[in-house]
Design a protein around this motif. Structure first.
Motif, PDB file in Angstrom:
ATOM      1  N   GLY A  74      -0.325   1.460  10.115  1.00 33.88           N
ATOM      2  CA  GLY A  74      -0.670   0.235   9.397  1.00 33.88           C
ATOM      3  C   GLY A  74      -1.034  -0.887  10.351  1.00 33.88           C
ATOM      4  O   GLY A  74      -0.688  -0.873  11.527  1.00 33.88           O
ATOM      5  N   LYS A  75      -1.754  -1.839   9.819  1.00 34.85           N
ATOM      6  CA  LYS A  75      -2.193  -2.973  10.637  1.00 34.85           C
ATOM      7  C   LYS A  75      -1.075  -3.984  10.821  1.00 34.85           C
ATOM      8  O   LYS A  75      -1.163  -4.855  11.672  1.00 34.85           O
ATOM      9  N   ARG A  95       0.946  -8.306   7.298  1.00 37.96           N
ATOM     10  CA  ARG A  95       1.898  -9.249   6.699  1.00 37.96           C
ATOM     11  C   ARG A  95       2.895  -9.768   7.725  1.00 37.96           C
ATOM     12  O   ARG A  95       3.075 -10.990   7.831  1.00 37.96           O
ATOM     13  N   GLU A 101       7.099  -6.346   5.042  1.00 35.44           N
ATOM     14  CA  GLU A 101       6.413  -5.071   5.313  1.00 35.44           C
ATOM     15  C   GLU A 101       7.066  -3.930   4.515  1.00 35.44           C
ATOM     16  O   GLU A 101       6.376  -3.018   4.054  1.00 35.44           O
ATOM     17  N   HIS A 131       5.699  -4.106   1.127  1.00 31.31           N
ATOM     18  CA  HIS A 131       4.306  -3.638   1.182  1.00 31.31           C
ATOM     19  C   HIS A 131       4.243  -2.106   1.237  1.00 31.31           C
ATOM     20  O   HIS A 131       3.486  -1.473   0.490  1.00 31.31           O
ATOM     21  N   LEU A 156       2.591   0.621  -1.334  1.00 32.53           N
ATOM     22  CA  LEU A 156       1.589   1.637  -0.971  1.00 32.53           C
ATOM     23  C   LEU A 156       2.028   3.027  -1.439  1.00 32.53           C
ATOM     24  O   LEU A 156       1.218   3.807  -1.963  1.00 32.53           O
ATOM     25  N   ARG A 174      -3.004   8.285   3.583  1.00 31.71           N
ATOM     26  CA  ARG A 174      -2.599   6.892   3.786  1.00 31.71           C
ATOM     27  C   ARG A 174      -2.268   6.716   5.260  1.00 31.71           C
ATOM     28  O   ARG A 174      -1.533   7.500   5.827  1.00 31.71           O
ATOM     29  N   ARG A 175      -2.832   5.677   5.862  1.00 31.38           N
ATOM     30  CA  ARG A 175      -2.591   5.386   7.279  1.00 31.38           C
ATOM     31  C   ARG A 175      -2.866   6.630   8.130  1.00 31.38           C
ATOM     32  O   ARG A 175      -2.139   6.937   9.078  1.00 31.38           O
ATOM     33  N   THR A 193      -2.355  -8.189  -4.523  1.00 34.41           N
ATOM     34  CA  THR A 193      -2.399  -8.239  -3.058  1.00 34.41           C
ATOM     35  C   THR A 193      -2.092  -9.640  -2.537  1.00 34.41           C
ATOM     36  O   THR A 193      -1.387  -9.804  -1.548  1.00 34.41           O
ATOM     37  N   PHE A 202      -8.542 -10.899   1.415  1.00 28.36           N
ATOM     38  CA  PHE A 202      -8.085  -9.603   1.917  1.00 28.36           C
ATOM     39  C   PHE A 202      -8.424  -8.481   0.928  1.00 28.36           C
ATOM     40  O   PHE A 202      -8.907  -7.412   1.325  1.00 28.36           O
ATOM     41  N   GLN A 203      -8.180  -8.732  -0.369  1.00 31.27           N
ATOM     42  CA  GLN A 203      -8.464  -7.665  -1.340  1.00 31.27           C
ATOM     43  C   GLN A 203      -9.967  -7.540  -1.606  1.00 31.27           C
ATOM     44  O   GLN A 203     -10.468  -6.441  -1.831  1.00 31.27           O
ATOM     45  N   ASP A 253     -10.969  -5.378   1.101  1.00 31.52           N
ATOM     46  CA  ASP A 253     -10.483  -4.013   0.836  1.00 31.52           C
ATOM     47  C   ASP A 253     -11.436  -3.293  -0.122  1.00 31.52           C
ATOM     48  O   ASP A 253     -11.774  -2.124   0.080  1.00 31.52           O
ATOM     49  N   LYS A 309      -7.622   6.200   4.790  1.00 32.08           N
ATOM     50  CA  LYS A 309      -7.337   6.467   3.373  1.00 32.08           C
ATOM     51  C   LYS A 309      -8.666   6.847   2.729  1.00 32.08           C
ATOM     52  O   LYS A 309      -9.734   6.571   3.301  1.00 32.08           O
ATOM     53  N   ARG A 333     -12.831  -7.181   9.458  1.00 31.64           N
ATOM     54  CA  ARG A 333     -12.170  -5.943   9.901  1.00 31.64           C
ATOM     55  C   ARG A 333     -12.934  -4.714   9.407  1.00 31.64           C
ATOM     56  O   ARG A 333     -13.625  -4.763   8.395  1.00 31.64           O
TER      57      ARG A 333
HETATM   58  C1  IPE Z   1      -3.730  -1.885   1.744  1.00 29.12           C
HETATM   59  O1  IPE Z   1      -3.129  -2.834   2.559  1.00 29.12           O
HETATM   60  C2  IPE Z   1      -3.377  -2.154   0.324  1.00 29.12           C
HETATM   61  C3  IPE Z   1      -3.810  -3.439  -0.169  1.00 29.12           C
HETATM   62  C4  IPE Z   1      -2.965  -4.339  -0.554  1.00 29.12           C
HETATM   63  C5  IPE Z   1      -5.222  -3.722  -0.275  1.00 29.12           C
HETATM   64  P1  IPE Z   1      -3.404  -2.854   4.121  1.00 29.12           P
HETATM   65  O2  IPE Z   1      -4.885  -2.736   4.365  1.00 29.12           O
HETATM   66  O3  IPE Z   1      -2.723  -4.032   4.721  1.00 29.12           O
HETATM   67  O4  IPE Z   1      -2.710  -1.506   4.602  1.00 29.12           O
HETATM   68  P2  IPE Z   1      -1.994  -1.146   5.988  1.00 29.12           P
HETATM   69  O5  IPE Z   1      -0.646  -1.819   5.928  1.00 29.12           O
HETATM   70  O6  IPE Z   1      -2.818  -1.655   7.119  1.00 29.12           O
HETATM   71  O7  IPE Z   1      -1.879   0.343   5.959  1.00 29.12           O
END
Ligand code: IPE
Ligand code: IPE
Ligand code: MG
Ligand code: MG
Ligand code: MG
Length: 300
Positions: free
Chosen positions: A48-49, A52, A78, A81, A85, A99-100, A186, A223-224, A227, A241, A298
């Motif tokens: 994960g990045k 947060r 985190e 979060h 996920l 995921r990740r 988000t 951010f969303q 995404d 992902k 990003r």
């Molecule tokens: C992905 O979050 C889910 C959303 C809220 C859009 P992140 O893009 O921050 O996911 P990680 O933590 O880097 O895996």
């Protein structure tokens, strides 16, 4: 990618810091019930990045708060979060198997364990906020932190946004409806990541906290939006992902409503609004400025 060297350096430091903070607070993998704790650690550690926690630490920098005070809040947000996920990926939700960059929790373990791992992480987050001795702030600040994370996580925040997301499959939301969903699913936790650091101020400066909260609202939404853009135009390996999931699942997204160019324009406008919110700050908020740009530029 035009992230500043200062931001890249800070990201590295904070990602390590967040990993250590999580590792120190998660039950060991040999602790009973082993499978549950292994699943919690599998999803929380090593990926994960850490955006947060980064926001919590960068807000701390802007306010002159020692990062040592913020490991608990950074780990707590985190954990919520990661729980979100794990549940987001379940067959009953988005039904994702990556995921990740690794198999999702329910694939690596099983569905029941994944549900429980999410539940366990959520409870642990509140345990950390309520008792972690490194959160050396007055009791009223600590209670305000717990309240902030509860509101951000619950039915008026992240969980509510996820409910709207799932109920909206196959429907066309209008722009206010889409924005409302994104702000909750988000935006709420991202806003909370910033608020948790502001709540470590003693005494709390309401004017600064308000400016930071406005900044956080803007980047929570951008951010969303990003995404959703990445889901359209990136690739599975870069994202870690499954790419194209929103289209496959018929999800309402910014690109679906505004087109890719419209969604990118929206992200840029939100970045500019985020910068405006920080106009009362000097160079101490540069990391927050850089993070806002990073969010919309990003690649994953
Ligand atoms: C992905 O979050 C889910 C959303 C809220 C859009 P992140 O893009 O921050 O996911 P990680 O933590 O880097 O895996
Ligand atoms: C997830 O939104 C938001 C939460 C996990 C709360 P998405 O469903 O778009 O997240 P990804 O794209 O699977 O990471
Ligand atoms: Mg989802
Ligand atoms: Mg998803
Ligand atoms: Mg997505």
């Amino acid at each position: 990618m035009s992230s500043s060297n200062a931001l890249l350096e800070f990201m590295k430091v904070c990602q390590n810091r967040a990993e250590t903070a999580l590792e120190a607070r998660l039950p060991g993998e040999n602790r009973m019930p082993e499978k549950l704790h292994q699943a919690m650690r599998y999803s929380a550690l090593g990926g994960g990045k850490r955006l947060r926690p980064l926001l919590t630490y960068a807000t701390g920098q802007a306010l002159g708060i020692s990062l040592d005070l913020l490991d608990g809040p950074a780990a707590a947000v985190e954990m919520v979060h990661v729980y979100s996920l794990i549940h987001d990926d379940l067959p009953a939700m988005d039904d994702d198997d990556l995921r990740r960059g690794k198999p999702t929790c329910h694939v690596a373990f099983d569905e029941a364990t994944a549900i429980l791992a999410g539940d366990g992480l959520q409870a642990l987050a509140f345990h950390v906020l309520s008792q972690d001795h490194t959160i050396n702030v007055p009791a009223q600040n600590r209670i305000a932190m717990i309240e902030s994370l509860a509101t951000a996580s619950g039915s008026l925040g992240m969980v509510g946004g996820q409910a709207i997301d799932l109920h909206s499959v196959g429907k066309t939301l209008d722009l206010p409806g889409l924005e409302n969903m994104h702000i909750r699913k988000t935006g709420a936790l991202i806003r909370c990541s910033v608020n948790l650091a502001a709540l470590a101020m003693t005494p709390i400066d309401a004017v600064l906290a308000d400016r930071l909260d406005h900044y956080a609202k803007c980047i929570g939404l951008s951010f969303q939006v990003k995404d959703d853009i990445l889901d359209e135009e990136s690739d599975t390996q870069t994202l870690g992902k499954t790419q194209g999931k929103d289209r496959d699942n018929n999800k309402p997204t910014y690109p679906a409503l505004l087109g890719l160019a419209g969604a990118k324009q929206k992200a840029l406008e939100l970045h500019e609004a985020a910068l405006d919110s920080l106009s009362g700050f000097g160079s101490e908020a540069d990391l927050l400025r850089d993070l806002s740009l990073y969010i919309i530029e990003r690649q994953h």
